[in-house]
Design a protein around this motif. Structure first.
Motif, short mmCIF file in Angstrom:
data_model
loop_
_atom_site.label_atom_id
_atom_site.label_comp_id
_atom_site.label_asym_id
_atom_site.label_seq_id
_atom_site.Cartn_x
_atom_site.Cartn_y
_atom_site.Cartn_z
N GLN A 197 -21.83 -75.70 -23.35
CA GLN A 197 -22.46 -76.33 -24.53
C GLN A 197 -23.75 -76.68 -24.71
OE1 GLN A 197 -21.48 -76.98 -27.76
NE2 GLN A 197 -19.36 -75.87 -27.08
N THR A 198 -24.35 -77.22 -23.31
CA THR A 198 -25.91 -77.48 -23.33
C THR A 198 -26.39 -76.18 -23.47
OG1 THR A 198 -25.20 -79.34 -21.69
CG2 THR A 198 -27.14 -78.83 -21.62
N MET A 199 -25.86 -75.18 -22.74
CA MET A 199 -26.68 -73.91 -22.64
C MET A 199 -26.86 -73.23 -24.09
SD MET A 199 -27.39 -70.49 -22.03
CE MET A 199 -25.99 -70.04 -22.87
N ILE A 200 -25.70 -73.26 -24.79
CA ILE A 200 -26.17 -72.98 -26.27
C ILE A 200 -27.01 -73.48 -27.01
CG2 ILE A 200 -24.79 -72.84 -28.55
CD1 ILE A 200 -22.19 -72.35 -26.82
N SER A 201 -26.93 -75.02 -27.04
CA SER A 201 -28.17 -75.68 -27.64
C SER A 201 -29.52 -75.36 -27.47
CB SER A 201 -27.76 -77.20 -27.83
OG SER A 201 -28.12 -77.83 -26.84
N LEU A 202 -29.64 -75.14 -25.98
CA LEU A 202 -30.84 -75.03 -25.38
C LEU A 202 -31.50 -73.59 -25.76
CD1 LEU A 202 -31.02 -76.59 -21.79
CD2 LEU A 202 -31.99 -77.32 -23.73
N LEU A 203 -30.46 -72.83 -25.66
CA LEU A 203 -30.80 -71.18 -26.26
C LEU A 203 -31.20 -71.29 -27.47
CD1 LEU A 203 -30.79 -68.38 -24.74
CD2 LEU A 203 -28.41 -68.17 -25.64
N GLU A 204 -30.65 -72.11 -28.48
CA GLU A 204 -30.82 -71.93 -29.94
C GLU A 204 -32.07 -72.57 -30.12
OE1 GLU A 204 -26.47 -72.25 -31.84
OE2 GLU A 204 -27.74 -74.17 -31.38
N LYS A 205 -32.74 -73.37 -29.23
CA LYS A 205 -34.12 -74.13 -29.47
C LYS A 205 -35.03 -73.05 -28.61
CE LYS A 205 -32.34 -78.41 -28.49
NZ LYS A 205 -32.34 -79.69 -28.18
N ASP A 206 -34.74 -71.98 -27.95
CA ASP A 206 -35.52 -71.27 -27.26
C ASP A 206 -36.49 -71.89 -26.16
OD1 ASP A 206 -36.38 -69.18 -30.02
OD2 ASP A 206 -35.55 -68.57 -28.26
N GLU A 207 -35.42 -72.84 -25.66
CA GLU A 207 -35.84 -73.58 -24.44
C GLU A 207 -35.43 -72.89 -22.98
OE1 GLU A 207 -35.77 -78.13 -26.79
OE2 GLU A 207 -35.31 -77.72 -24.51
N VAL A 208 -34.53 -71.90 -23.20
CA VAL A 208 -34.26 -71.12 -22.03
C VAL A 208 -34.34 -70.00 -22.08
CG1 VAL A 208 -32.82 -73.38 -21.17
CG2 VAL A 208 -31.81 -71.43 -22.45
N ILE A 209 -34.18 -68.99 -20.95
CA ILE A 209 -34.08 -67.59 -20.93
C ILE A 209 -32.72 -67.59 -20.24
CG2 ILE A 209 -34.69 -65.70 -19.83
CD1 ILE A 209 -36.63 -65.91 -21.95
N LEU A 210 -31.65 -66.73 -20.56
CA LEU A 210 -30.44 -66.51 -20.14
C LEU A 210 -30.34 -65.11 -19.49
CD1 LEU A 210 -27.43 -67.44 -19.57
CD2 LEU A 210 -26.96 -66.21 -21.94
N ARG A 223 -27.30 -62.92 -26.34
CA ARG A 223 -28.73 -62.88 -26.04
C ARG A 223 -29.06 -63.04 -24.54
NH1 ARG A 223 -31.18 -67.47 -29.64
NH2 ARG A 223 -32.94 -66.99 -28.58
N ALA A 224 -28.28 -62.70 -23.55
CA ALA A 224 -28.43 -62.60 -22.26
C ALA A 224 -29.23 -61.29 -21.88
CB ALA A 224 -27.07 -62.48 -21.47
N LEU A 225 -30.17 -61.54 -20.92
CA LEU A 225 -30.92 -60.32 -20.60
C LEU A 225 -30.28 -59.72 -19.23
CD1 LEU A 225 -34.55 -61.62 -20.63
CD2 LEU A 225 -33.34 -60.25 -22.42
#
Lengths: 217, 217
Positions: free
Chosen positions: A120-133, A149-151
């Motif tokens: 859940q945390t990962m999803i919201s951070l990814l939506e805000k472009d705060e993380v790279i997966l 959206r994972a590389l």
DNA sequence: TACCTATTCAATAAATCAATTGAATACTGA
DNA sequence: TCAGTATTCAATTGATTTATTGAATAGGTA
């Protein structure tokens, strides 16, 4: 057929299925096959078994109908015969982990110095472009299916790709599941090289099982 | 600890838990303990094992932390250590049943001549007072918990209670679960004596697991 | 057809599991 | 304290599982 014969037969059949899963190597094989089909050689390589021994264990799983087989030229590909096999493995895993603190301790000790975030945390951070997966499994597995959206960044290629990763964002690495160590290796390497990196608690298959978005490439 | 040692340790621990369930007698014991606590003697009686053999199997389950123990005077009562044990058993049961048609065939052959209804159907018929629901497990288990509005009618007492049952309504009998035969015995006896009788597909524990109304007495 | 590769089969030895047996242990009540 | 009851322990024997080994099998290619 009397009552005792009936019960002995039924519980006997179910015990046979359970026995097929009641071996460390075979549990590891099931965990691996959750990522898709693999040849005997590949299975042997990932599990540290000889090809002949891996084949023997696979025959045991096959007789219990827990795996299915497709021949592809010289290669025989094994895969789980159904998602239910994975679900039962997850049930056993959770049961064992809940009542045997040694397991959780083992995992935590092995992962000392690294952190994890949940889906859940990962999803919201990814939506805000705060993380790279990044998906640090072998490329073959990434192509079969990966988190949206994972590389793809197989862990053995990561040292040469460091400069292609941003230092201003957190990097989230994931792999096959709770006992897969590729993501640990990746996070450690990234931390040593000054990146912010954490592991995703869920592996690819857990992600899919939970209904989160995935894609093939 | 290196990667291979880590995996061998983790999968080894989980295989040990799985092994504890990988025996027909121990699966039957788990299925029985889903109904509540029982002494070693009772477990031996219901499973057809000697007391010493039952005790050995229970020690195996205990070492795997699948059962918990309470001493009550001369008696030692064993129960499942958590609902998750039951859930894992259900997962194994469903996996085995799905891939081994022999099991379903065994069960159907054993139940030839009798019919079953599912929980939803039973609930609506019970609300319209079109059926009588009887719990044919031993009284002790009925008192520990039973389906809302069920009458206690242990199968070994049923012959003497026939005249207390109405002939103008269908009788639904239930017991411990899919491999329990008390309800089959009751349905057969009732049919032979001119009653309309069917078996409830779910046992008491499945009923509870599904969140349907139950009560204690 | 011959050679190569991947996998399975079958046999063997060692390790582990399961049932039985009788002694030991823990609890109860007179 | 003693006798009775319920359960566990430990040893033994027989059954099953596991890893290894080398031969056999199946498929591919020149």
């Amino acid at each position: 057929m009397n009552k005792r014969e009936f019960k002995d037969r039924v519980y006997g059949e179910l015990a046979a299925v359970t026995k097929a899963m009641a071996n460390p190597h075979r549990l590891e094989i099931i965990d691996l096959l959750a990522q898709g089909p693999f040849s005997v050689e590949q299975i042997a390589g990932y599990t540290g078994l000889s090809v002949a021994n891996a084949s023997q264990h696979l025959q045991t799983l096959r007789k219990a109908r827990l795996v299915s087989v497709v021949r592809n030229g010289n290669f025989i590909l094994y895969s789980l015969s159904d998602d239910d096999v994975f679900r039962t493995w997850v049930s056993l895993r959770e049961l064992g982990t809940a009542f045997h603190a040694e397991i959780e301790k083992l995992v935590q000790n092995f992962r000392e110095g690294t952190k994890a975030i949940d889906a859940q945390t990962m999803i919201s951070l990814l939506e805000k472009d705060e993380v790279i997966l990044i998906d640090v499994r072998p490329e073959e597995e990434y192509r079969r299916g990966h988190i949206h959206r994972a590389l793809s960044m197989p862990v053995d290629r990561l040292p040469g790709e460091l400069n292609n990763l941003p230092r201003d964002r957190q990097i989230v690495a994931y792999c096959r599941g709770p006992f897969c160590v590729y993501a640990d290796e990746a996070v450690r390497l990234l931390l040593e090289n000054g990146y912010q990196a954490v592991r995703l608690e869920e592996g690819y298959r857990e992600w899919v099982l939970a209904g989160y978005p995935a894609q093939t490439a």
